[in-house]
Design an enzyme around this catalytic site. Sequence first.
Site, PDB file in Angstrom:
ATOM      1  N   HIS A  97      -9.059   1.671  -1.803  1.00 15.11           N
ATOM      2  CA  HIS A  97     -10.046   2.292  -2.698  1.00 15.11           C
ATOM      3  C   HIS A  97     -10.640   1.289  -3.682  1.00 15.11           C
ATOM      4  CE1 HIS A  97      -6.623   2.883  -5.611  1.00 15.11           C
ATOM      5  NE2 HIS A  97      -7.591   2.678  -6.485  1.00 15.11           N
ATOM      6  N   ASP A 120      -3.981   3.794   1.950  1.00 15.99           N
ATOM      7  CA  ASP A 120      -4.713   3.090   0.890  1.00 15.99           C
ATOM      8  C   ASP A 120      -4.296   1.614   0.852  1.00 15.99           C
ATOM      9  OD1 ASP A 120      -6.367   2.637  -1.233  1.00 15.99           O
ATOM     10  OD2 ASP A 120      -5.138   3.681  -2.716  1.00 15.99           O
ATOM     11  N   SER A 150      -4.332  -0.376  -9.860  1.00 20.19           N
ATOM     12  CA  SER A 150      -4.570  -0.212  -8.427  1.00 20.19           C
ATOM     13  C   SER A 150      -4.586  -1.542  -7.694  1.00 20.19           C
ATOM     14  CB  SER A 150      -5.911   0.471  -8.192  1.00 20.19           C
ATOM     15  OG  SER A 150      -5.783   1.855  -8.244  1.00 20.19           O
TER      16      SER A 150
END
Length: 251
Positions: free
Chosen positions: A65, A110, A203
């Site tokens: 992402h 992811d 992230s």
Amino acid sequence: MLLLIFYLGSVVGLPELHSLANNRVVGGVDAEDGAAPYQVSIQVESGHWCGGAIVSEKWILTAAHCLEGLQPRDFRILAGTNDLESGNKYSEVDFFTYHSRWNIPSHHNDIGLMRLKVPLNFTDRIQSIEYSEKYVPDNATLVLTGWGRISNDGISPSKLQILNLTHVDYERCRELLHNNPALDIGNLCTFTKKGEGACSGDSGGPITWNGKLVGICSWGSIHCGDGIPDAHARVSYYHDWIRTNMANNEK
């Protein structure tokens, strides 16, 4: 009951998720200089965007992402420093890829790779990290590093944060997350106590165990460090995908 979740970094094109500014790890402390030479800051024009882990001179492992909706030219990679305000070792990206089944089902797979235009020169401050194929035991102590948010409305740090976390076994994590369908066997969960954990800006960053890479930060509760587990891409689950994509896209 489904828990409202957000990605631990800025999200492009996913309005149903709660996207937050990038500040720092919740409950962490400043990392010592050189403590995580494999850590990079993935940056866009506005500054720090996501974390990443150096897995070879040419490759950065991160979250899918963090890459979706952007182009290689949109990124630069900062390596070799714990301080976003003092680092100057930037690298350009000439290629990236992410899992073909990213977000199928929602939030699954992811994981992504970024290839650098010029290979890194390894020093005591810039090093690759091996990734582990071993099963991580329940309650094992894991280490998170990143420049993510200190709280939902916290200040933005320049210094890399570090935090010890506890691994939560998959079945126990499912119970704690009320069988949230976003969680699957490709995830690795972490939790210690309320007030500690990953947050947006973390992230794509590394989760390590015994000095090896075992997780890539992915998603968590809408309120960072609010007393439930965070979920990360489990590196051992994606070992073949990582190895194959690095080999097939080496040139």
